[in-house]
Scaffold this motif. Structure first.
Motif, mmCIF file in Angstrom:
data_model
loop_
_atom_site.group_PDB
_atom_site.id
_atom_site.type_symbol
_atom_site.label_atom_id
_atom_site.label_comp_id
_atom_site.label_asym_id
_atom_site.label_seq_id
_atom_site.Cartn_x
_atom_site.Cartn_y
_atom_site.Cartn_z
ATOM 1 N N GLU B 167 0.814 -1.204 0.000
ATOM 2 C CA GLU B 167 0.000 0.000 0.000
ATOM 3 C C GLU B 167 0.854 1.264 0.000
ATOM 4 O OE1 GLU B 167 -3.092 0.207 -0.504
ATOM 5 O OE2 GLU B 167 -3.799 -1.811 -0.112
ATOM 6 N N HIS B 168 2.067 1.105 0.485
ATOM 7 C CA HIS B 168 2.905 2.282 0.655
ATOM 8 C C HIS B 168 4.352 1.929 0.334
ATOM 9 C CE1 HIS B 168 3.392 6.309 2.075
ATOM 10 N NE2 HIS B 168 4.359 5.960 2.872
ATOM 11 N N PRO B 187 0.425 10.736 -2.487
ATOM 12 C CA PRO B 187 -0.434 9.743 -1.838
ATOM 13 C C PRO B 187 -0.971 8.658 -2.780
ATOM 14 C CG PRO B 187 -1.652 11.776 -2.168
ATOM 15 C CD PRO B 187 -0.270 12.015 -2.710
ATOM 16 N N LEU B 188 -0.830 8.855 -4.100
ATOM 17 C CA LEU B 188 -1.466 7.911 -5.021
ATOM 18 C C LEU B 188 -0.461 6.959 -5.665
ATOM 19 C CD1 LEU B 188 -3.935 10.432 -6.738
ATOM 20 C CD2 LEU B 188 -4.280 9.087 -4.682
ATOM 21 N N GLU B 191 -2.048 3.835 -7.093
ATOM 22 C CA GLU B 191 -3.325 3.955 -7.784
ATOM 23 C C GLU B 191 -3.185 3.550 -9.243
ATOM 24 O OE1 GLU B 191 -5.600 3.984 -5.426
ATOM 25 O OE2 GLU B 191 -6.701 5.352 -6.717
ATOM 26 N N ARG B 211 -5.937 12.408 -12.721
ATOM 27 C CA ARG B 211 -5.929 12.601 -11.276
ATOM 28 C C ARG B 211 -4.516 12.479 -10.704
ATOM 29 N NH1 ARG B 211 -10.377 9.925 -7.988
ATOM 30 N NH2 ARG B 211 -9.900 8.164 -9.307
ATOM 31 N N GLU B 310 5.906 11.956 5.955
ATOM 32 C CA GLU B 310 5.469 10.837 5.108
ATOM 33 C C GLU B 310 6.598 9.920 4.716
ATOM 34 O OE1 GLU B 310 2.240 9.444 2.423
ATOM 35 O OE2 GLU B 310 2.304 10.632 4.197
#
Lengths: 652, 312
Positions: B167-168, B187-188, B191, B211, B310
């Motif tokens: 996820e990260h 953050p994406l 995606e 996006r 982050e």
């Protein structure tokens, strides 16, 4: 020996696929069987009376009932034979329902198997001996482990029943999770206002001894006579002197200590009293942050304290308590939200747990009851609640429903509107689970009166965008993806077993499930008992529970304890191991394998021998299988009895 | 010198020629020996595995069997789609019955002895950001703000890919930081860009890639960094389409991470294929330089570069 055999029809349950009359007829041919009949319902009153009558009239010495599982009716029939004047162990049961009629349709094969099983039972019965339980004295004090609402209730009920209670709590104050809550559902009454008085009752009750900052170190003994070693952790404050005035907190220079009570939101002082209603209201020093411990100097609190209670040299202490019963009420812990990487829990400051949000709502919380974002202190206008975070999700190993999250989320949505009237709340949910008195009405109120928007679907990700957070998910009712911008996201973190629960279970010798929740003795009929005599359960240590259910279990466990204490002596089960002292070579293998600590070494004329403590032995038979000499035999299940069963089945 | 069986994938010979080129150049410079698999064939890409797992596994299985013949530590590929087919095949071949079916279709049976990894994983694990940073004390990309974009299949499904956080992910972040670049909290990262929907449904790709570009731009990114030929193409070649759908203007160069490592190592531009990029790479390097000039103490700034929570 004269044996009677009774073959039960169980209505059509057995008779439907087993020729019961033929089984009875065949039984008449077994050695020492002098009477056999088939009967409609052996467990019914006329069925039992027929057994009693046959024993008296035919002069039977033992009875075989071929019917259902012994888990169901063995106690019933043991009482029946006892009523007719026989020893209760002169009875055997053949399970021809679960093991025969329910699992096969072939009448011929079933009948033959039923005959075999009945023969096995009769052969064992021929070798049974009358057994007699022994009586022993009990200590009528009770230990309650865990000072949350379940433990508090159990302790107070036992104390009101005039029994001495020892209450052990690992943190510095009792109150548990409930003390951290702002309000309770569905009545929205103040949590600490209803819990506070109960906590004070615990402190003031003459029958309750409270050990806070303490943990159970060791448990020995058995039902009625447990010996418990308790470890008192150092608070670095002499609680006999501390008056709880709080002066030390005002001047402590280490103001950046982790605030565990406030779920790590905000900071506190290294010496602190977690909250105003704490019981006991005593100061505790956190050595991870106290400058005396981290830097070696600073005596501010010690100098200020009017009673000179601060004691940096304090060491842990051990105390031993004798009790007759134990109630485990160790509660639960909150799921770690950082396991959902896509939600950013633990990374994004304004994505918080529901328990953290309770602290933001609470007047005694870090923001004084004003809802503010942890990142910038701004009042959130859009709050998104995400349910089932760590519940009903196999991918994080939490397939179970935590049960109370739907309700507290509805409550938090209502409270959000109360705190911030111009705010909007959204709830992502899977299903709304609100079975309880006034529960569903409450969730409807959140929607209808407070305008909470419920969106049915899972959230796929949460990410920051400017000073807001984009919450993206599915709306499965509309069949579309939705995205909303939130100021604050509250994750309804599920419940999991408390940290250390399995370790305590090992000390208590009770079983726990794969998640660490304690196993009750029977999921329906014995919900607060364990399979270890004298150990009871209360509250969320057995599985996630809300406050009413926890309180009910606290009272239920107390009633079990009080019922046990109503007797002066207890009887043991005579189905236990016995050592043949002539055969025992003192190797000690049985001592090593016994899961109950029921075998001890004794000195017999200068030689080591094993001895079974009759009141502790649970009759599991592990020692019997382990003993290289065959010196330990389990009464009622001796090698001879089991071999007789095998021979009965494997006839030449 | 460490030896790896190298599988460039079909796009490496066509649409992502610059990814293949720069991968070879960087690996050479960093002492990683890429040995081409003789007579390799297409993995079947998305069409094969969406239609038939057996066909897809046989196609990848053939290449795996060829690699197993070589004296190499692992079979590696730069392309996440090839990687996912290869790893998925290895995963499925753990079923004995399935392996039997696949081997029936192949001239040479697959043994499942060769580990399969991405070039990114090799650079992260075998070279590592620390060694890379030590080689580049001058922090050549200092001042460059990048958004790292991994795409959806580089790390997923985690039980098959078994690399980095699904996820990260952080592997590219670490490498870019080692070059001195400032990695933004994009953050994406995982995606979807729309992938091969670019052909049947251009609007889907324009929206999804739009996006990503929009978010990177809002964070102040000078460039986006990718590890996937299809992601790179959607973000770079279709940047104009995305801009018109989003009603915005984008001018964000989209690099392969290997190209930026190459630039930092000072490899010749020709070997890195920078000229193949649609959005001019000089936009990013100009922004990097002007960003550097704005900083007062340029020498020590490299160490003090702001680290966001982050990425710390």
């Amino acid at each position: 020996m004269k044996i009677g055999v009774f073959v039960c029809h169980c209505g059509s349950n057995i008779a439907g696929t087993v020729d019961t009359a033929r089984v009875a007829k065949a039984a008449m041919e077994f050695p020492e069987v002098t009477f056999a009949s088939d009967t409609m319902y052996a467990c019914s009153e006329p069925g039992q009376d027929a057994i009693v009558e046959a024993i008296r009239e035919k002069g039977l010495d033992g009875v075989v009932v071929a019917s259902c599982t012994p888990r169901m009716h063995e106690p019933t029939f043991r009482r029946t034979v006892e009523r007719a004047g026989l020893n209760r162990y002169m009875f055997e049961m053949a399970n021809i329902r679960e093991h025969v009629s329910w699992i096969g349709k072939d009448m011929e094969a079933n009948t033959n198997k039923a005959i075999d099983l009945t023969r096995i039972a009769a052969e064992k019965l021929r070798r049974n001996q009358p057994l007699h339980p022994k009586q022993f004295e009990i200590n009528k004090r009770v230990l309650v482990v865990g000072g949350g609402v379940a433990g508090i209730q159990a302790a107070l009920d036992c104390a009101d029943g005039d029994r001495e209670v020892v209450l052990v709590e690992k943190s510095s104050t009792i109150g548990g999770k409930m003390a951290k809550l702002d309000k309770t559902f569905p009545t929205v009454d103040c949590s600490s206002c209803i819990l506070g008085p109960k906590m004070v009752d615990v402190a003031q009750h003459p029958k309750i001894t409270l050990y806070a900052m303490s943990e159970v170190e060791e448990i020995g003994g058995y039902v009625g006579n447990f010996e418990v070693k308790i470890r008192k952790k150092p608070a670095y404050v002499n609680w006999d002197l501390c008056t709880g005035c709080g002066l030390c907190m005002e001047k402590c220079p280490a103001k950046k200590s982790t605030d565990y009570f406030n779920e790590r939101l905000g900071k506190t002082t290294a010496i602190n009293i977690p909250f105003p209603q704490a019981i006991p209201k005593k100061a505790v020093i956190d050595p991870d942050f106290c400058r005396k411990f981290t830097k070696g100097k600073c005596d501010v609190c010690a100098k200020l304290c009017p009673t000179k209670a601060v004691d940096f040299e304090q060491q842990e202490e051990f105390v031993t308590e004798q009790v007759g019963a134990i109630v485990a009420a160790t509660g639960y812990d909150v799921f770690d939200i950082s396991k959902y990487g896509e939600y950013g829990g633990g990374r994004l400051p304004d994505v918080i747990t529901s328990l953290q949000y309770e602290r933001l709502l609470s007047a005694s919380g870090p923001t004084g009851g004003h809802v503010k974002r942890p990142s910038d202190g701004r009042e959130p206008k859009t709050v998104v609640f995400v349910q089932c975070v760590g519940s009903r999700d196999k991918s994080v190993g939490r397939p179970y429903c935590s049960g109370f999250c739907c309700m507290y989320t509805a409550k938090q949505a209502i409270l959000t509107k109360d705190h911030i009237p111009d705010s909007d709340s959204y709830v992502f949910y899977m299903d709304i689970r609100a079975p309880g008195k006034m529960y569903d009405e409450f969730t409807r109120r959140a929607m209808e009166e407070y305008g909470t928007q419920y969106v049915r679907g899972r959230v796929s990700m949460i990410y920051p965008k400017g000073d807001k957070y984009v919450v993206r998910g599915a709306d499965t009712l509309l069949g579309t993806q939705v995205e909303m911008e939130a100021d604050l996201v509250v994750l309804a973190a599920g419940a999991e077993a408390a940290v250390g629960a399995p370790q305590l279970a090992e000390k208590l010798r009770i079983s726990y499930d794969t998640y660490g929740f304690y196993m009750e003795s029977h999921p329906k009929l014995r919900p607060v008992e364990t399979n270890t005599a004298g150990v009871y359960l209360a509250g969320a240590c057995q599985g996630p529970k809300d406050i009413p259910a926890s309180v009910a279990q606290g009272s239920a466990a107390a009633s079990k304890v009080l019922a046990m204490f109503a007797k002066d002596k207890l009887e043991n089960d005579p189905v236990i191991s016995m050592v043949d002292i002539n055969r025992c070579i003192g190797c000690g293998k049985c001592i090593q394998v016994c899961p109950f600590g029921a075998v001890k070494e004794v000195d017999f004329r200068g030689q080591p021998k094993a001895e079974v403590i009759e009141t502790v032995c649970q009759g599991c038979g592990i020692c019997t299988a382990t003993c290289p000499q065959g010196a330990i035999q389990l009464s009622h299940f001796t090698d001879n009895q089991i071999l007789a069963e095998v021979n009965a089945l494997c006839q030449p | 010198m460490r030896n790896f069986a190298y599988y460039p994938g079909c796009s490496g010979l066509g649409t992502s020629m610059e990814y293949d080129k720069s991968t070879r150049a960087v690996c050479k410079a960093l002492g990683i020996n890429l040995m081409d698999i003789d007579d390799w064939s297409c993995c079947g890409s998305t069409p094969a595995h969406t239609v038939d797992h057996l066909l897809s596994s046989a196609l990848s299985g053939r290449n795996l069997a060829l690699a197993e013949e070589m004296e190499a530590e692992a079979m590696i590929t730069p392309c996440p789609s090839c990687l996912s087919n290869l790893k998925g095949t290895v995963h499925r071949l753990s079923d004995r019955g399935f392996r039997h079916k696949v081997n029936n279709l192949l001239e040479m049976p697959v043994q499942r002895t060769m580990p399969v990894k991405s070039v990114l994983q090799i650079l992260d694990e075998e070279v590592g950001s620390r060694e890379l940073a030590d080689r580049l004390p001058e922090k050549p990309l200092h001042g460059l703000k990048v958004a790292t974009y991994y795409g959806c299949i580089m790390n997923r499904p985690p039980e098959v890919m078994q690399f980095d956080d699904h996820e990260h992910p952080m592997a590219m972040d670490r490498l870019m930081q080692a070059l001195g670049a400032q990695v933004l909290p994009f953050p994406l990262k995982v995606e979807c860009c729309g992938a091969s929907f670019g052909i049947p449904r251009k609007d889907v790709v324009a929206n999804l890639s739009g996006r990503l570009l929009d978010t990177a731009q809002a964070l102040g990114a000078h460039a986006m960094v990718t590890a996937c030929p299809l992601c790179q193409m959607n973000l770079d070649l279709r940047q104009g389409q995305a801009a018109s759908v989003m009603g915005k203007e984008f001018n964000i160069p989209v690099f392969y991470y290997t190209q930026l490592i190459g630039v930092a190592l000072g490899l010749p531009q020709k070997e890195l294929g920078l000229s193949k990029l649609c959005v001019r790479p000089s936009i990013a390097f100009d922004a990097m330089r002007s960003n550097r000039e704005q900083e007062p103490a340029s020498k020590s700034a490299g160490k003090k570069k702001p680290k966001t929570k982050e990425n710390s």
